[in-house]
Design a protein around this motif. Sequence first.
Motif: not given
Length: 208
Positions: A66-71, A77-79
């Motif tokens: 799971a590739v997660l984008a964090f702010d 976001g997630a992939s």
Amino acid sequence: MDATVPDTARGLAVRSFVGAAIAPYLDDLARLRIAVFRDWPYLYDGDAGYEALYLRTYLQSPRSIAVLAFDGDRVIGASTGLPLADESEAFLTPFAHASVEPREVFYCGESVLLPSYRGRGIGHRFFDEREAHARGFGDYAWTAFCAVERDAADPRRPAFHRGNEAFWHKRGYRPRPELRVSLPWREVGQGEVGHSLGFWLRPLERSR
């Protein structure tokens, strides 16, 4: 594994989690899938119960990612991805008479990103991280994903909608019309409806 890669946009970071390390983020994955996939073209009327069942597959696969984008601390976001061989039977059936061996395919699942964070290159990063993860094992020849197929004349299609086909082509993916998945899900305002999804494949360079 938790691999942190800072994003060029201020305050954003992309982190990768593998196998059981995904567990703390299942609620975030479910939340994003329900929110983003409610829009065209999926029109998915999701619920937490189905999401928990669906996402459990990723915990059961030691090679999942799971590739997660964090702010900051917020997941925006997630992939996901996992070996195609670890997916459900619905995704394996199209390969029964194909020249591609399922065990040689790493399947890239969803990429979901909140609208206000799009256009910053995060979509490319999602593909970069999943492809690098698959390449690292040294035994996959392909990466692949599925995209829902909709009638271009569907009146629910937003007037200014732009598909992702050009982006996928730039990434090296090509549609394989002979490989299709039939999946039902609950659609907004419609109840459960059957859908056709087409596979897109890309040859994966081997690690040296």
